[in-house]
Write a protein that holds these residues in place. Structure first.
Motif, PDB file in Angstrom:
ATOM      1  N   LEU A   9       6.016   0.296  -3.812  1.00 13.81           N
ATOM      2  CA  LEU A   9       5.241   1.495  -3.477  1.00 13.81           C
ATOM      3  C   LEU A   9       3.814   1.137  -3.052  1.00 13.81           C
ATOM      4  N   SER A  10       3.247   0.119  -3.676  1.00 10.96           N
ATOM      5  CA  SER A  10       1.914  -0.329  -3.260  1.00 10.96           C
ATOM      6  C   SER A  10       1.959  -0.857  -1.829  1.00 10.96           C
ATOM      7  N   ALA A  11       3.006  -1.603  -1.493  1.00  8.59           N
ATOM      8  CA  ALA A  11       3.148  -2.107  -0.121  1.00  8.59           C
ATOM      9  C   ALA A  11       3.346  -0.953   0.855  1.00  8.59           C
ATOM     10  N   PHE A  12       4.157   0.022   0.453  1.00 11.19           N
ATOM     11  CA  PHE A  12       4.384   1.194   1.306  1.00 11.19           C
ATOM     12  C   PHE A  12       3.075   1.945   1.542  1.00 11.19           C
ATOM     13  N   SER A  13       2.279   2.115   0.482  1.00 11.97           N
ATOM     14  CA  SER A  13       1.008   2.824   0.646  1.00 11.97           C
ATOM     15  C   SER A  13       0.090   2.077   1.606  1.00 11.97           C
ATOM     16  N   ALA A  14       0.107   0.749   1.550  1.00 16.46           N
ATOM     17  CA  ALA A  14      -0.719  -0.047   2.467  1.00 16.46           C
ATOM     18  C   ALA A  14      -0.306   0.191   3.910  1.00 16.46           C
ATOM     19  N   VAL A  15       0.994   0.271   4.151  1.00 15.41           N
ATOM     20  CA  VAL A  15       1.492   0.535   5.507  1.00 15.41           C
ATOM     21  C   VAL A  15       1.062   1.929   5.969  1.00 15.41           C
ATOM     22  N   VAL A  16       1.159   2.904   5.083  1.00 14.64           N
ATOM     23  CA  VAL A  16       0.752   4.269   5.430  1.00 14.64           C
ATOM     24  C   VAL A  16      -0.741   4.302   5.759  1.00 14.64           C
TER      25      VAL A  16
END
Length: 137
Positions: free
Chosen positions: A55-62
């Motif tokens: 989820l942290s990686a996903f937030s970075a992409v967003v």
């Protein structure tokens, strides 16, 4: 028409002008910080909390998509990214509070971004307000 010169039409402010630049800088900072955190956690502690670190990686992409879209003045893509961000931070924030056992390690969006001074929950609201203010006529 401009009030100073009735013959000159006013140009609408772009989403990356004025306060939009501050918004852009904050998105860039969050993309870098969330991305660096995610890379470190995934590389060194992935088995501890794969969902949280994912989820942290996903937030970075967003954050990165939002930053690029704002920087390029692409309001449509920025809107989609900021809405995904808002839904994500609200969902993860709520789940991390009511089902804390499922989040043994925090993410950028855990507890509504408490670890980041609640900026993760405030940022998409400000972003949506800014983009709403600069919608095409």
């Amino acid at each position: 028409m401009s009030e100073t010169d009735p013959g000159t039409p006013t140009r609408p402010q772009r989403i990356n002008d004025g306060p939009g630049r501050v918004l852009l800088v904050v998105y860039v900072v969050f993309a870098i910080s969330a991305g660096a955190r995610a890379v470190f956690q995934i590389a060194t502690q992935f088995s501890d909390a794969p969902v949280a670190f994912g989820l942290s990686a996903f937030s970075a992409v967003v954050y990165l998509v939002a930053a690029v879209a704002i920087g390029r003045g692409n309001r449509g893509v920025a809107l989609v990214a900021v809405w995904i961000e808002l839904v994500g931070v609200l969902a993860v924030g709520l789940l991390s509070v009511v089902a804390a056992q499922d989040f043994p390690r925090s993410t950028v969006w855990s507890d509504f971004g408490a670890g980041y001074g609640f900026v993760p929950v405030i940022l998409p609201i400000l972003g949506l307000l800014w983009l709403r203010r600069h919608r095409p006529e």
